[in-house]
Scaffold this motif. Structure first.
Motif, PDB file in Angstrom:
ATOM      1  N   HIS A  45       0.848  -1.184   0.000  1.00 42.09           N
ATOM      2  CA  HIS A  45       0.000   0.000   0.000  1.00 42.09           C
ATOM      3  C   HIS A  45       0.889   1.241   0.000  1.00 42.09           C
ATOM      4  CE1 HIS A  45      -2.967  -2.812   2.258  1.00 42.09           C
ATOM      5  NE2 HIS A  45      -3.004  -3.015   0.957  1.00 42.09           N
ATOM      6  N   ALA A  46       1.433   1.537  -1.165  1.00 46.04           N
ATOM      7  CA  ALA A  46       2.463   2.575  -1.271  1.00 46.04           C
ATOM      8  C   ALA A  46       2.023   3.763  -2.117  1.00 46.04           C
ATOM      9  CB  ALA A  46       3.746   1.977  -1.854  1.00 46.04           C
ATOM     10  N   GLU A  47       0.711   3.950  -2.270  1.00 50.13           N
ATOM     11  CA  GLU A  47       0.243   5.058  -3.100  1.00 50.13           C
ATOM     12  C   GLU A  47       0.687   6.415  -2.543  1.00 50.13           C
ATOM     13  OE1 GLU A  47      -2.407   1.512  -3.436  1.00 50.13           O
ATOM     14  OE2 GLU A  47      -1.641   2.721  -1.754  1.00 50.13           O
ATOM     15  N   ILE A  48       0.610   6.582  -1.228  1.00 49.13           N
ATOM     16  CA  ILE A  48       1.024   7.851  -0.625  1.00 49.13           C
ATOM     17  C   ILE A  48       2.524   8.033  -0.777  1.00 49.13           C
ATOM     18  CG2 ILE A  48       1.180   9.136   1.539  1.00 49.13           C
ATOM     19  CD1 ILE A  48      -1.406   7.726   2.394  1.00 49.13           C
ATOM     20  N   ALA A  49       3.279   6.974  -0.559  1.00 46.01           N
ATOM     21  CA  ALA A  49       4.731   7.039  -0.731  1.00 46.01           C
ATOM     22  C   ALA A  49       5.085   7.427  -2.160  1.00 46.01           C
ATOM     23  CB  ALA A  49       5.358   5.698  -0.364  1.00 46.01           C
ATOM     24  N   ASP A  50       4.397   6.826  -3.126  1.00 45.83           N
ATOM     25  CA  ASP A  50       4.675   7.146  -4.528  1.00 45.83           C
ATOM     26  C   ASP A  50       4.305   8.585  -4.846  1.00 45.83           C
ATOM     27  OD1 ASP A  50       5.604   4.588  -4.947  1.00 45.83           O
ATOM     28  OD2 ASP A  50       3.742   3.845  -5.822  1.00 45.83           O
ATOM     29  N   GLY A  51       3.220   9.067  -4.256  1.00 44.06           N
ATOM     30  CA  GLY A  51       2.827  10.454  -4.475  1.00 44.06           C
ATOM     31  C   GLY A  51       3.852  11.445  -3.957  1.00 44.06           C
ATOM     32  N   LEU A  52       4.558  11.061  -2.904  1.00 38.89           N
ATOM     33  CA  LEU A  52       5.612  11.900  -2.338  1.00 38.89           C
ATOM     34  C   LEU A  52       6.937  11.742  -3.071  1.00 38.89           C
ATOM     35  CD1 LEU A  52       4.859  11.319   1.436  1.00 38.89           C
ATOM     36  CD2 LEU A  52       5.017  13.567   0.357  1.00 38.89           C
ATOM     37  N   GLY A  53       7.035  10.725  -3.935  1.00 41.40           N
ATOM     38  CA  GLY A  53       8.294  10.459  -4.619  1.00 41.40           C
ATOM     39  C   GLY A  53       9.294   9.709  -3.768  1.00 41.40           C
ATOM     40  N   VAL A  54       8.794   8.956  -2.783  1.00 44.00           N
ATOM     41  CA  VAL A  54       9.675   8.194  -1.907  1.00 44.00           C
ATOM     42  C   VAL A  54      10.304   7.039  -2.693  1.00 44.00           C
ATOM     43  CG1 VAL A  54       9.676   6.598   0.055  1.00 44.00           C
ATOM     44  CG2 VAL A  54       8.494   8.802   0.222  1.00 44.00           C
ATOM     45  N   GLU A  55      11.586   6.802  -2.455  1.00 41.82           N
ATOM     46  CA  GLU A  55      12.293   5.730  -3.158  1.00 41.82           C
ATOM     47  C   GLU A  55      11.796   4.373  -2.689  1.00 41.82           C
ATOM     48  OE1 GLU A  55      16.827   3.902  -3.511  1.00 41.82           O
ATOM     49  OE2 GLU A  55      16.507   5.938  -2.723  1.00 41.82           O
ATOM     50  N   ARG A  56      11.617   3.465  -3.666  1.00 44.50           N
ATOM     51  CA  ARG A  56      11.204   2.097  -3.347  1.00 44.50           C
ATOM     52  C   ARG A  56      12.272   1.104  -3.806  1.00 44.50           C
ATOM     53  NH1 ARG A  56       5.424  -0.220  -3.960  1.00 44.50           N
ATOM     54  NH2 ARG A  56       4.682   1.230  -5.547  1.00 44.50           N
ATOM     55  N   ASN A  57      12.314  -0.040  -3.147  1.00 44.55           N
ATOM     56  CA  ASN A  57      13.231  -1.111  -3.519  1.00 44.55           C
ATOM     57  C   ASN A  57      12.640  -1.959  -4.639  1.00 44.55           C
ATOM     58  OD1 ASN A  57      15.196  -0.565  -1.373  1.00 44.55           O
ATOM     59  ND2 ASN A  57      13.596  -1.301   0.010  1.00 44.55           N
ATOM     60  N   ASP A  58      13.465  -2.813  -5.223  1.00 40.37           N
ATOM     61  CA  ASP A  58      13.014  -3.647  -6.339  1.00 40.37           C
ATOM     62  C   ASP A  58      11.853  -4.558  -5.961  1.00 40.37           C
ATOM     63  OD1 ASP A  58      14.934  -2.514  -7.935  1.00 40.37           O
ATOM     64  OD2 ASP A  58      16.384  -4.148  -7.693  1.00 40.37           O
ATOM     65  N   ASP A  59      11.779  -4.956  -4.692  1.00 45.72           N
ATOM     66  CA  ASP A  59      10.706  -5.856  -4.270  1.00 45.72           C
ATOM     67  C   ASP A  59       9.420  -5.124  -3.907  1.00 45.72           C
ATOM     68  OD1 ASP A  59      11.431  -4.652  -1.924  1.00 45.72           O
ATOM     69  OD2 ASP A  59      11.808  -6.503  -0.807  1.00 45.72           O
ATOM     70  N   GLY A  60       9.396  -3.794  -4.061  1.00 47.12           N
ATOM     71  CA  GLY A  60       8.203  -3.020  -3.773  1.00 47.12           C
ATOM     72  C   GLY A  60       8.193  -2.351  -2.426  1.00 47.12           C
ATOM     73  N   THR A  61       9.090  -2.746  -1.522  1.00 48.12           N
ATOM     74  CA  THR A  61       9.140  -2.116  -0.214  1.00 48.12           C
ATOM     75  C   THR A  61       9.693  -0.697  -0.318  1.00 48.12           C
ATOM     76  OG1 THR A  61      11.338  -3.069   0.158  1.00 48.12           O
ATOM     77  CG2 THR A  61       9.436  -4.297   1.011  1.00 48.12           C
ATOM     78  N   VAL A  62       9.402   0.106   0.690  1.00 53.57           N
ATOM     79  CA  VAL A  62       9.924   1.468   0.756  1.00 53.57           C
ATOM     80  C   VAL A  62      11.332   1.429   1.337  1.00 53.57           C
ATOM     81  CG1 VAL A  62       9.690   3.693   1.927  1.00 53.57           C
ATOM     82  CG2 VAL A  62       7.688   2.609   0.888  1.00 53.57           C
ATOM     83  N   ALA A  63      12.271   2.078   0.680  1.00 53.98           N
ATOM     84  CA  ALA A  63      13.657   2.127   1.146  1.00 53.98           C
ATOM     85  C   ALA A  63      13.761   3.052   2.357  1.00 53.98           C
ATOM     86  CB  ALA A  63      14.575   2.619   0.027  1.00 53.98           C
ATOM     87  N   VAL A  64      14.382   2.559   3.429  1.00 50.69           N
ATOM     88  CA  VAL A  64      14.503   3.348   4.658  1.00 50.69           C
ATOM     89  C   VAL A  64      15.918   3.263   5.199  1.00 50.69           C
ATOM     90  CG1 VAL A  64      12.082   3.168   5.338  1.00 50.69           C
ATOM     91  CG2 VAL A  64      13.691   1.387   6.039  1.00 50.69           C
TER      92      VAL A  64
END
Length: 357
Positions: free
Chosen positions: A239-258
């Motif tokens: 559920h990364a729609e908000i993260a994508d809207g912010l331009g947050v970097e994601r990993n290849d597996d779909g997780t959010v990079a932290v």
């Protein structure tokens, strides 16, 4: 700390699972006005029993666990809202964010994304979750020691989970449900050298006992195989729609990079729990939530004032402290956990510095 006419809250937590609620508990108890906006549901809410959480007994359901957590957050002065966050956008003129919900906008200093993921569900026939259909090997492998177990899927994860289950039982099948396996040649070589049977025939029905617990699956070829339960391994929908809207970097597996404390690639935005890499476990999620909460506290706290700030702003005066809002100030003094017990707010006591912002 920052709650004034410009900001509604110091921190907004999007999502109300174990990670998000733990973040909110920490930020609230560390003196930051915090709101949790939760649309409901989630993987933890699906649990019929709670496993692997020290201090929580097996008979506690996921909903009971989360209800207690929500009550804790609210008891310390945090705000809990049932609702849907449509978007989060950085403010144009200052450090902070606009959080758009179905009930209106909120301005906050920091955001914690705790939106998690949904497991891809196989098609019926299926037993009930918790009664033969299970989503977490690390949580539930213990209950299948010595019992026949299935793993559903055609990919690498299905093959590996099946082989891992051999640590607990000698009766493990992979059910591909009429699909061709997609795992690698090396993985196939590993399977060939482990006592795991791959069953490619599609299911036609299931058999359960009087309590609804799985007893067996029926197959289209007329065969019947006994199972006490198993694990679908079909992937995750983050559920990364908000993260994508912010331009947050994601990993290849779909997780959010932290980073080490939940920091994302967008300053001021943190991510915790199942949305991030790592083990999808309640204690892990709680640890990530606590870590992010402490990191946000260190980021936002007003004191100690640095040498540079003292030179530009002057010393900290008595009237400037404490740095919590009047609401949290009153809640802390009236709480059962306050030093020597609760006491009323004395009108002559200095008010929180938030009034002076």
């Amino acid at each position: 700390m920052y709650t004034d006419e410009q900001f509604d809250y110091d921190v907004a937590v999007v999502g109300g699972g174990p990670a998000g609620l733990t973040s909110a508990l920490y930020t609230t108890r560390l003196g930051m006005d915090t709101v949790v906006v939760n649309r409901g549901g989630g993987r933890a809410a699906m649990m019929t029993d709670t496993h692997n959480v020290i201090g929580v007994t097996e008979d506690v359901s996921g909903n009971e666990f989360l209800q207690t957590a929500r009550e804790q957050v609210e008891d310390y002065g945090g705000t809990y809202r049932r609702g849907f966050v449509e978007s989060v956008e950085p403010l144009d003129d200052t450090d902070g964010f606009d959080v758009t919900t179905a009930d209106g906008d909120l301005t906050v200093k920091r955001v914690v994304l705790a939106t998690g993921f949904s497991d891809e569900r196989p098609d019926p026939p299926l037993p009930r979750t918790g009664k033969g259909l299970h989503w977490c090997l690390h949580c539930d492998a213990f209950m299948f020691v010595g019992e026949p177990v299935f793993v559903m899927g055609t990919g690498e994860s299905a093959a590996y989970v099946a082989m891992i289950m051999l640590n607990y039982t000698d009766d493990v099948d992979i059910l591909t449900r009429g699909e061709e396996p997609e795992w690698s040649e090396d993985t196939q070589k590993m399977l060939d050298n482990h006592p795991v049977e791959v069953v490619e025939t599609e299911l036609s029905g299931k058999r359960t006992d009087d309590d609804g617990w799985l007893e067996a699956y029926e197959f289209e070829d007329g065969s019947v195989r006994e199972y006490k339960g198993g694990f679908p391994m079909l992937g995750s929908d983050y559920h990364a729609e908000i993260a994508d809207g912010l331009g947050v970097e994601r990993n290849d597996d779909g997780t959010v990079a932290v980073g080490d404390h939940g920091e994302t690639s967008v300053p001021g935005v943190y991510a915790v729990g199942d949305l991030t890499p790592g083990h999808n476990q309640i204690p892990v999620a709680m640890g990530e939530g606590a870590d992010a909460g402490i990191a946000i506290h260190k980021d936002l706290r007003k004191y100690p004032r640095s040498v540079e700030d003292i030179e530009s702003e002057g010393p900290v005066e008595d009237v400037d402290v404490p740095a919590v809002s009047p609401e949290l100030f009153a809640t802390a003094l009236g709480h059962e956990g306050h030093a020597a017990g609760p006491r009323p707010v004395d009108e002559d006591e200095p008010e929180a510095a938030a009034d002076d912002d």
